[in-house]
Enzyme design. Sequence first.
Site, PDB file in Angstrom:
ATOM      1  N   ASP A  33       0.825  -1.212   0.000  1.00 21.81           N
ATOM      2  CA  ASP A  33       0.000   0.000   0.000  1.00 21.81           C
ATOM      3  C   ASP A  33       0.858   1.261   0.000  1.00 21.81           C
ATOM      4  O   ASP A  33       1.967   1.277   0.541  1.00 21.81           O
ATOM      5  CB  ASP A  33      -0.879   0.043   1.257  1.00 21.81           C
ATOM      6  CG  ASP A  33      -2.008  -0.971   1.224  1.00 21.81           C
ATOM      7  OD1 ASP A  33      -2.075  -1.764   0.273  1.00 21.81           O
ATOM      8  OD2 ASP A  33      -2.820  -0.974   2.169  1.00 21.81           O
ATOM      9  N   HIS A 172       3.804  -2.167   3.278  1.00 20.27           N
ATOM     10  CA  HIS A 172       3.714  -0.792   2.771  1.00 20.27           C
ATOM     11  C   HIS A 172       5.012  -0.401   2.071  1.00 20.27           C
ATOM     12  O   HIS A 172       6.082  -0.502   2.672  1.00 20.27           O
ATOM     13  CB  HIS A 172       3.439   0.201   3.911  1.00 20.27           C
ATOM     14  CG  HIS A 172       2.075   0.032   4.510  1.00 20.27           C
ATOM     15  ND1 HIS A 172       1.789  -0.977   5.401  1.00 20.27           N
ATOM     16  CD2 HIS A 172       0.929   0.733   4.322  1.00 20.27           C
ATOM     17  CE1 HIS A 172       0.507  -0.888   5.752  1.00 20.27           C
ATOM     18  NE2 HIS A 172      -0.029   0.136   5.113  1.00 20.27           N
TER      19      HIS A 172
END
Length: 205
Positions: A33, A172
């Site tokens: 992400d 992430h």
Amino acid sequence: MFLVKTPLAIKKSFPSLVWDIPNNTKTIYLTFDDGPTPEITTWVLETLKKHKIKATFFVVGDNVKKYPQIYQQLIAEGHAIGNHTYNHLNGWKTKSSDYLQNIEKCAELVDSNLFRPPYGRIKNTQIRKLKQHYKIIMWDVLSGDFDANLSPAKCAENVINNTKAGSIIVFHDSVKAEKNLKYALPKAIEFLKQQGFTFGVITED
């Protein structure tokens, strides 16, 4: 605080969202992400290429606009792409019309019907609207790489100890997660491969 493993009760409360992808082939799904970011995403791509793994990247529209070459590299190397809003908005704190408009702004740059709400926070009204056009992807396992209070080893353990066939795992590719990610991702990949897991991408159908 955050939940490393999404409880079954939460999954059952929101059955229209994709929390995992059950299968009998020990396939799991790495997702990233908040990118693309030049400092981190390129390192992630090198790591995935080394292990011959494809993943799914939920990208922020503003970052795609800033770093179009890295975004194109994600696509060229065969990874799946999803919409993560244009400005990384929290759905709980954002008026639904503004939230949906921000997602559409991202969609002008990101051609995908996969969507993941930043922070996993999304209102039922937003879900109902988005379900008309998007497959909303949540997760089964959260590494916690974004948490500066967690050690890199703990992030790796979070993934290693909670992954099962069908798990959707969140890392992430952001500067904030760099220290934890650069330790935890290779460790988790190596362990999971040893356990016989294979890595898939999340499809749009």
